[in-house]
Design a protein around this motif. Sequence first.
Motif, PDB file in Angstrom:
ATOM      1  N   LEU A   1      -5.669   2.852 -10.855  1.00 23.99           N
ATOM      2  CA  LEU A   1      -7.107   2.321 -11.287  1.00 23.99           C
ATOM      3  C   LEU A   1      -7.935   3.314 -12.315  1.00 23.99           C
ATOM      4  O   LEU A   1      -7.282   4.435 -11.927  1.00 23.99           O
ATOM      5  CB  LEU A   1      -7.973   2.231 -10.043  1.00 23.99           C
ATOM      6  CG  LEU A   1      -7.531   1.029  -8.896  1.00 23.99           C
ATOM      7  CD1 LEU A   1      -8.273   1.211  -7.773  1.00 23.99           C
ATOM      8  CD2 LEU A   1      -7.441  -0.369  -9.573  1.00 23.99           C
TER       9      LEU A   1
ATOM     10  N   PHE B   1      -6.012  -2.130  -3.169  1.00 27.41           N
ATOM     11  CA  PHE B   1      -4.924  -1.690  -3.847  1.00 27.41           C
ATOM     12  C   PHE B   1      -3.909  -0.761  -2.732  1.00 27.41           C
ATOM     13  O   PHE B   1      -2.853  -0.801  -2.993  1.00 27.41           O
ATOM     14  CB  PHE B   1      -5.153  -0.763  -5.033  1.00 27.41           C
ATOM     15  CG  PHE B   1      -5.418  -1.600  -5.940  1.00 27.41           C
ATOM     16  CD1 PHE B   1      -4.545  -2.466  -6.870  1.00 27.41           C
ATOM     17  CD2 PHE B   1      -6.618  -2.228  -6.466  1.00 27.41           C
ATOM     18  CE1 PHE B   1      -4.699  -3.074  -8.120  1.00 27.41           C
ATOM     19  CE2 PHE B   1      -7.217  -3.179  -7.605  1.00 27.41           C
ATOM     20  CZ  PHE B   1      -5.903  -3.453  -8.295  1.00 27.41           C
TER      21      PHE B   1
ATOM     22  N   ASP C   1      -0.775   6.564  -2.806  1.00 27.78           N
ATOM     23  CA  ASP C   1      -0.804   5.183  -2.462  1.00 27.78           C
ATOM     24  C   ASP C   1      -1.574   4.486  -3.776  1.00 27.78           C
ATOM     25  O   ASP C   1      -1.448   3.337  -4.234  1.00 27.78           O
ATOM     26  CB  ASP C   1      -1.548   4.753  -1.207  1.00 27.78           C
ATOM     27  CG  ASP C   1      -0.607   5.184  -0.265  1.00 27.78           C
ATOM     28  OD1 ASP C   1       0.524   4.520   0.166  1.00 27.78           O
ATOM     29  OD2 ASP C   1      -1.010   6.330   0.622  1.00 27.78           O
TER      30      ASP C   1
ATOM     31  N   PHE D   1       5.568   1.558  -9.913  1.00 31.14           N
ATOM     32  CA  PHE D   1       4.704   0.481  -9.350  1.00 31.14           C
ATOM     33  C   PHE D   1       3.433   0.987  -8.477  1.00 31.14           C
ATOM     34  O   PHE D   1       2.920  -0.004  -7.907  1.00 31.14           O
ATOM     35  CB  PHE D   1       5.715  -0.295  -8.394  1.00 31.14           C
ATOM     36  CG  PHE D   1       6.647  -0.719  -9.144  1.00 31.14           C
ATOM     37  CD1 PHE D   1       6.996  -1.805 -10.130  1.00 31.14           C
ATOM     38  CD2 PHE D   1       8.240  -0.165  -8.598  1.00 31.14           C
ATOM     39  CE1 PHE D   1       8.123  -1.905 -10.969  1.00 31.14           C
ATOM     40  CE2 PHE D   1       9.313  -0.645  -9.474  1.00 31.14           C
ATOM     41  CZ  PHE D   1       9.257  -1.662 -10.406  1.00 31.14           C
ATOM     42  N   THR D   2       3.355   2.239  -8.549  1.00 34.57           N
ATOM     43  CA  THR D   2       2.038   2.556  -7.632  1.00 34.57           C
ATOM     44  C   THR D   2       0.806   2.056  -8.479  1.00 34.57           C
ATOM     45  O   THR D   2       0.830   2.179  -9.579  1.00 34.57           O
ATOM     46  CB  THR D   2       1.741   3.964  -7.652  1.00 34.57           C
ATOM     47  OG1 THR D   2       3.123   4.661  -7.324  1.00 34.57           O
ATOM     48  CG2 THR D   2       0.936   4.625  -6.559  1.00 34.57           C
ATOM     49  N   PRO D   3      -0.186   1.450  -7.639  1.00 33.99           N
ATOM     50  CA  PRO D   3      -1.410   0.813  -8.425  1.00 33.99           C
ATOM     51  C   PRO D   3      -2.302   2.140  -9.172  1.00 33.99           C
ATOM     52  O   PRO D   3      -2.218   3.122  -8.448  1.00 33.99           O
ATOM     53  CB  PRO D   3      -2.185   0.388  -7.149  1.00 33.99           C
ATOM     54  CG  PRO D   3      -1.255   0.284  -6.177  1.00 33.99           C
ATOM     55  CD  PRO D   3      -0.181   1.105  -6.465  1.00 33.99           C
TER      56      PRO D   3
ATOM     57  N   ALA E   1      -2.101   0.130 -16.450  1.00 27.24           N
ATOM     58  CA  ALA E   1      -3.272   0.369 -15.083  1.00 27.24           C
ATOM     59  C   ALA E   1      -3.061  -1.118 -14.483  1.00 27.24           C
ATOM     60  O   ALA E   1      -3.056  -2.246 -14.980  1.00 27.24           O
ATOM     61  CB  ALA E   1      -4.635   0.861 -15.813  1.00 27.24           C
ATOM     62  N   SER E   2      -3.517  -0.677 -13.116  1.00 18.30           N
ATOM     63  CA  SER E   2      -3.661  -2.184 -12.248  1.00 18.30           C
ATOM     64  C   SER E   2      -5.093  -2.735 -12.313  1.00 18.30           C
ATOM     65  O   SER E   2      -5.149  -3.734 -12.000  1.00 18.30           O
ATOM     66  CB  SER E   2      -3.363  -1.663 -10.971  1.00 18.30           C
ATOM     67  OG  SER E   2      -2.287  -0.733 -10.794  1.00 18.30           O
TER      68      SER E   2
END
Lengths: 122, 705
Positions: A80, A119, A48, A76-78, A99-100
């Motif tokens: 960090l 997230f 996730d 599209f996976t967050p 990166a998100s």
Amino acid sequence: MKTIFAVDDSPTARASIEYTLSKAGFQVVLAEDGVKALEKIPSTPQIDVFLFDVNMPNMDGITLIKEVRKLGDHKFTPILFLTTESQESKKMEGKAAGASGWVVKPFDPEQLIAVISRFAGE
Amino acid sequence: MDNMLHDIFIQEAEENLEILENLIITLEETPDDSDTINEAFRAIHSLKGGAGLAGFSSIKDFAHIVEDLFENIRNGSLSITEDLISVILNAMDILKLMIANIKEGLDADEGVETEGTEKEIRAILGSMNENPGSREEEKKEDKKGKRLFYLSLEYGKDLFLTGIDPLMFLSDLASRGTILAAEAFFEDVPEPDEFDPESMYLQWKIFYETEMNEKELTDIFCFVIDESNLAFTDLTALKEKGESMDRYTVRNMGADELEFRKAPAEASAVDESGTAGSADRRKGDRRTGEISDEDVPMDRRQGDRRKTDRRKVGTVDSYIRVPTDKLEKIFNTVSELLISQARLNMLTEEHEDILPDSFSTVTDSLKNITQILQEQVTSLRMMNLGSTFDRFKRVVRDMASERGKKIRLNLSGQDTELDKNMIEKLNDPLKHLVRNCIDHGIETTEERLKLGKSEEGHLELAAYLESGKVVIEVSDDGRGINRQKLLDKAEERGIISKDTRLNDGEILNLIFHPGLSTAEAITDLSGRGVGMDVVKSSINELHGNVDIISGEGTGTTFKLYLPLTLAILDGMLISIGAEKYIIPTLSILEIFRPEAVHLKSVSGGEELIFFRGNYIPMIRLHRIFNISEAILEPSEAEVIVINSGGIKAAILVDNVLEQYQIVLKSLQKNFRKVEHISSATILGDGDVALIVDIQSLVKTKQQAK
């Protein structure tokens, strides 16, 4: 249960990430560098949120972000990344790589949980 | 948890410090190597990070300023000089002390003098006209009370490509305040054929009531603020003054009208218009605009994701750290298993006639499995010599500069593996041998030049496998061992008498005699009386041997022969009378049945046997252990030629039965020291076999001489 895939070369960091996040109710999968992470990601059925350290041997976090973004499943996976206050330029580099967001290291456990939860959509 | 984290940190920190120290030494030789610099930076960086995570703030702070040094080395604003290296090494020592403190359960900085080094480092950093060590703390303006904001959120087109869901922000906002009204704008959404499902087309306008200030509000969007066009307008003042807020509208509703509406109802005002612009998230996301906690989860991946089996994902990393005592227990259990298995095999053979055929098939496979298990467990305890060897880079550097000698250290065979327990016990003997080479072996620079040798002395640590043994060599190209000096000294101290005749190997072995040191000046490190004899006895304790090769004027090599592991001993099972003994294979050179012509008695009752051109002493084991009914005539018995530290002897035994692998449980535990016996093992038939201590046998023989 949301799964967090964390990559850090430091055993201390891995232990504290695992401890902090699993206590907060996340499933934590760990890898110790970028190369090992890329091997492990395809066989991990659900991820996730990714959490990557920036400074790592073999493959640094920034390269890892780029590589993960290339994987269809995780476009599209967050993601960090962990960075220290002194690495302001890294933040931009990380963002540019896809990166998100980032978490300042050493992290405050509550803050890490808060950011990850955001997230993970928890 | 704290303890576990502390332990992990300590271990990691020690590893990092070791790595760092070696990198620093490497840097001294190749100051411009960017790989080394980066690696060093990373090591100190992880150390700092780990200390922070484990809660050791004094270590973290100190590591921080060291990291600043490396940061500046890395970006080229600081160049490496000998002085800088010394400062860094001092800092390393401080960090080591701190780690040692916390290991003892003390405060990290207890009794550690950090100030001097810290000042030095700050001076270095300060001279570059900035002080990266200090950082500004931002003060939060603490204004309580609800504020009204008008938010205009235009995200970058590539928002999704960074894994960010715009709904996350809405949900964040909802959790920290009240969304009074929200509207999504579709103006930028293109025609279907131009529509890129991976792009972000939506914009939002929101009336938002919160206790956060603008800074805190901005923080929510900190990850996207650079790529987005976000505007936060604080309407609080306008509202208070009763000024018109008509130009701020959401869903054609001016801010002025807000008062008349109930907030919770408005929260859902986003309804279908909040649907995201990406195709894969449309499905099942109809109500995403509704900002309530349970609807916000980012299930956008479900659209394109195959329904994977969501079984539990293992949390185990590819490595796990296991305390050694746990391994030790497994090992002991496996050794019990091996004994039981051997007994079972014996019994099966004995009762073959009454047992079904299938029985032996099972015992055979059990035997194989136990053996595999034993090998695997053994391999768990194997570690390479890399870190042991690397440690010497610093030792040699420090010692050489203290003695004013120039020494180059060469390492080879660092990947040779040995039992972890042995590696730990090798540190001291190796250190002693290295110190010995530096103190007594390698000459001073002037001396070397006078002798026509290279200015720089050479010290080599090498490890390799040789017929099932690990050989570790410590060699130098120094002055070598002066035999005459050694003999004179031994005589002077009454260790040998004037007419003792010794061969070269025996002379060199005198160096291991307790209390014998040939160094003219006693240095602080070697030559303290205890030394070489301790080296020898510690190697012997590891079931190993030491050989010396020395050429006068050309240097000395100490060769340590060691078994791969302490846990398994390869031996020959022998019998004398009704007794069984095991002689460690490591010491065995040859086994043969002597002919009468090869034997010779000399005065004093000593018996000699001819072996490869020399007479070597023969030891009758039955006499040593007082065994009756032994075969007395050597030509009807067998001799085992052994080598212990360069000294050869032949051991007379009745029969050599078979090669035997002995799994030793914790060495010398539950075991009273018996002369000439190092340990014991249980044989397959339940009998006990004693393991002969070759070193002590040879020693007694020497003394008898």
